[in-house]
Design an enzyme around this catalytic site. Structure first.
Site, PDB file in Angstrom:
ATOM      1  N   LYS A  69     -25.707 -44.419 -71.556  1.00  0.00           N
ATOM      2  CA  LYS A  69     -25.387 -44.647 -72.972  1.00  0.00           C
ATOM      3  C   LYS A  69     -23.885 -44.814 -73.234  1.00  0.00           C
ATOM      4  CE  LYS A  69     -29.419 -42.827 -75.359  1.00  0.00           C
ATOM      5  NZ  LYS A  69     -29.896 -41.914 -76.405  1.00  0.00           N
ATOM      6  N   ASP A 106     -31.016 -44.464 -82.430  1.00  0.00           N
ATOM      7  CA  ASP A 106     -31.455 -43.056 -82.508  1.00  0.00           C
ATOM      8  C   ASP A 106     -31.076 -42.464 -83.869  1.00  0.00           C
ATOM      9  OD1 ASP A 106     -32.586 -42.801 -79.977  1.00  0.00           O
ATOM     10  OD2 ASP A 106     -30.675 -42.287 -79.039  1.00  0.00           O
TER      11      ASP A 106
HETATM   12  P1  NAP Z   1     -28.569 -32.993 -73.021  1.00  0.00           P
HETATM   13  O1  NAP Z   1     -27.456 -33.952 -73.344  1.00  0.00           O
HETATM   14  O2  NAP Z   1     -28.805 -32.571 -71.621  1.00  0.00           O
HETATM   15  O3  NAP Z   1     -28.300 -31.665 -73.917  1.00  0.00           O
HETATM   16  C1  NAP Z   1     -29.183 -30.608 -73.926  1.00  0.00           C
HETATM   17  C2  NAP Z   1     -28.631 -29.445 -74.779  1.00  0.00           C
HETATM   18  O4  NAP Z   1     -29.653 -28.443 -74.834  1.00  0.00           O
HETATM   19  C3  NAP Z   1     -27.412 -28.770 -74.189  1.00  0.00           C
HETATM   20  O5  NAP Z   1     -26.624 -28.222 -75.223  1.00  0.00           O
HETATM   21  C4  NAP Z   1     -28.055 -27.657 -73.348  1.00  0.00           C
HETATM   22  O6  NAP Z   1     -27.205 -26.573 -73.089  1.00  0.00           O
HETATM   23  C5  NAP Z   1     -29.144 -27.229 -74.283  1.00  0.00           C
HETATM   24  N1  NAP Z   1     -30.242 -26.519 -73.619  1.00  0.00           N
HETATM   25  C6  NAP Z   1     -30.952 -26.917 -72.538  1.00  0.00           C
HETATM   26  N2  NAP Z   1     -31.947 -26.034 -72.266  1.00  0.00           N
HETATM   27  C7  NAP Z   1     -31.837 -25.048 -73.207  1.00  0.00           C
HETATM   28  C8  NAP Z   1     -32.561 -23.856 -73.456  1.00  0.00           C
HETATM   29  N3  NAP Z   1     -33.603 -23.500 -72.697  1.00  0.00           N
HETATM   30  N4  NAP Z   1     -32.195 -23.079 -74.500  1.00  0.00           N
HETATM   31  C9  NAP Z   1     -31.136 -23.420 -75.279  1.00  0.00           C
HETATM   32  N5  NAP Z   1     -30.393 -24.547 -75.101  1.00  0.00           N
HETATM   33  C10 NAP Z   1     -30.747 -25.349 -74.067  1.00  0.00           C
HETATM   34  O7  NAP Z   1     -29.965 -33.542 -73.538  1.00  0.00           O
HETATM   35  P2  NAP Z   1     -30.225 -34.587 -74.717  1.00  0.00           P
HETATM   36  O8  NAP Z   1     -30.067 -35.958 -74.222  1.00  0.00           O
HETATM   37  O9  NAP Z   1     -29.426 -34.184 -75.909  1.00  0.00           O
HETATM   38  O10 NAP Z   1     -31.802 -34.397 -74.981  1.00  0.00           O
HETATM   39  C11 NAP Z   1     -32.334 -33.194 -75.502  1.00  0.00           C
HETATM   40  C12 NAP Z   1     -33.842 -33.371 -75.725  1.00  0.00           C
HETATM   41  O11 NAP Z   1     -34.065 -34.296 -76.786  1.00  0.00           O
HETATM   42  C13 NAP Z   1     -34.603 -33.927 -74.511  1.00  0.00           C
HETATM   43  O12 NAP Z   1     -35.813 -33.193 -74.379  1.00  0.00           O
HETATM   44  C14 NAP Z   1     -34.902 -35.355 -74.887  1.00  0.00           C
HETATM   45  O13 NAP Z   1     -36.106 -35.826 -74.296  1.00  0.00           O
HETATM   46  C15 NAP Z   1     -35.061 -35.231 -76.383  1.00  0.00           C
HETATM   47  N6  NAP Z   1     -34.804 -36.493 -77.097  1.00  0.00           N
HETATM   48  C16 NAP Z   1     -35.827 -37.007 -77.845  1.00  0.00           C
HETATM   49  C17 NAP Z   1     -35.619 -38.194 -78.541  1.00  0.00           C
HETATM   50  C18 NAP Z   1     -36.729 -38.748 -79.384  1.00  0.00           C
HETATM   51  O14 NAP Z   1     -36.710 -39.957 -79.666  1.00  0.00           O
HETATM   52  N7  NAP Z   1     -37.662 -37.943 -79.832  1.00  0.00           N
HETATM   53  C19 NAP Z   1     -34.372 -38.851 -78.472  1.00  0.00           C
HETATM   54  C20 NAP Z   1     -33.362 -38.286 -77.693  1.00  0.00           C
HETATM   55  C21 NAP Z   1     -33.591 -37.096 -77.002  1.00  0.00           C
HETATM   56  P3  NAP Z   1     -26.632 -26.341 -71.589  1.00  0.00           P
HETATM   57  O15 NAP Z   1     -25.667 -27.463 -71.362  1.00  0.00           O
HETATM   58  O16 NAP Z   1     -26.038 -24.991 -71.661  1.00  0.00           O
HETATM   59  O17 NAP Z   1     -27.832 -26.439 -70.663  1.00  0.00           O
END
Ligand code: NAP
Length: 289
Positions: A69, A106
């Site tokens: 991205k 998004d």
């Molecule tokens: P990312 O950049 O890896 O960020 C994840 C965040 O969540 C980080 O702050 C991480 O903290 C935190 N985290 C991970 N596991 C955790 C837990 N068990 N408890 C508390 N905090 C936790 O991921 P992302 O790209 O933002 O995506 C996040 C989620 O959104 C994914 O599941 C993705 O599939 C979903 N998503 C969905 C859509 C949709 O269209 N519905 C779009 C985009 C993303 P740490 O760094 O400390 O691990």
């Protein structure tokens, strides 16, 4: 139409069935393919090659996901204001003359699905809590701040939340953004304020379905709507607890469908009906309670 998605890994992507349903609804021949490109520096040449094929008209549109991205921004001619602020794009559009624009669907995709599920929030922005401080949290905070919400970003690493807030605050001087540690004592005293809580962490996502982002012992805000970006499984442990507490919420399948529909419209000029897109991935609407 030759469409596709660049990212890594792409094993379980739902984008091909959604976009192929959109192609059918539009009466357009073509296909949506997956292009797994390893992270940089290994994937640099392959990434540049694919983007150049879009420029030359070999593709009609490309989506981009993790980890590329931010990486595509150096390869395009223009960026939407959201992309400039976020430093991340999920859609590449070819303009006349072979110019390329990076867009982020998004942001409007999240807002559109949020207000479809919780119409009462549309005209009354208040205080929102966003769990997580990664890439999708940035897009959600941008979307909410742009529509007048005050946002608290809560992460288990406080520093990550503080960095996100510090980087987006200059774009929204009139909106208060704040950072909070994601633990029960920090949340406990504040939860009554929130009218919206968004899970932007992968907690609860398949296969670790028993994990919840919500700190044990922290009360749920009683006046909030709960939006989980996770959609696999359709009801995470967090959403199940919210439903059992008698509170309203929904998963992120609608956001996935909306961002895809908005990308498709940008490429083809055709705004696809949403029902066949949902049907291609879930068999039905009904992702909220
Ligand atoms: P990312 O950049 O890896 O960020 C994840 C965040 O969540 C980080 O702050 C991480 O903290 C935190 N985290 C991970 N596991 C955790 C837990 N068990 N408890 C508390 N905090 C936790 O991921 P992302 O790209 O933002 O995506 C996040 C989620 O959104 C994914 O599941 C993705 O599939 C979903 N998503 C969905 C859509 C949709 O269209 N519905 C779009 C985009 C993303 P740490 O760094 O400390 O691990």
């Amino acid at each position: 139409m030759q469409l596709g998605l660049i990212g890594f890994p792409l094993g379980h992507s739902l984008s091909p069935p959604i976009h192929n349903a959109a192609l059918r609804a539009a009466g357009l021949a073509g296909e949506y393919r997956l292009f797994p490109i390893p992270p940089l520096p290994e994937g640099a040449q392959a990434l540049a090659g694919l983007v150049s094929r879009l420029r030359q008209g070999e593709f009609d549109g490309l989506n981009v996901t993790i980890p590329h991205k931010p990486n595509v921004l150096a390869l395009v001619d223009e960026q939407t204001p959201a992309v400039e602020t976020l430093g991340a794009a999920n859609t590449l559009v070819r303009l006349t003359g072979g110019r390329l624009r990076a867009a982020n669907t998004d942001v409007p995709g999240f807002l559109s699905d949020l207000y479809a599920n919780a119409p009462h929030l549309r005209d009354q922005p208040g205080q929102a809590l966003v769990l997580g401080a990664g890439g999708s949290a940035r897009a959600v905070v941008y979307a909410l701040a742009e529509t007048g919400w005050r946002v608290t970003v809560s992460a288990r690493r406080y520093e990550q939340a503080r960095t996100l807030v510090a980087s987006l605050q200059p774009a929204f001087p009139a909106i208060r953004l704040s950072a909070l540690h994601l633990d029960a004592p920090s949340l406990g005293g504040l939860t009554f304020d929130f009218r919206l809580v968004v899970n932007a962490t992968p907690a609860g996502m398949h296969p670790r379905v028993d994990v919840s982002p919500w700190p044990p012992g922290a009360p749920f805000p009683r006046a909030a709507f709960f939006y989980d970006l996770v959609y696999n499984p359709p009801e995470t442990a967090w959403l199940a607890a919210i439903r059992l507490a008698g509170l309203p919420g929904c998963n992120g399948l609608g956001m996935l469908v909306e961002q895809a529909a908005l990308s498709f419209a940008a490429w083809t000029g055709f705004d696809p009906p949403r029902a066949p897109l949902f049907a291609a991935v879930s068999g039905s609407y009904g992702n909220s309670f």
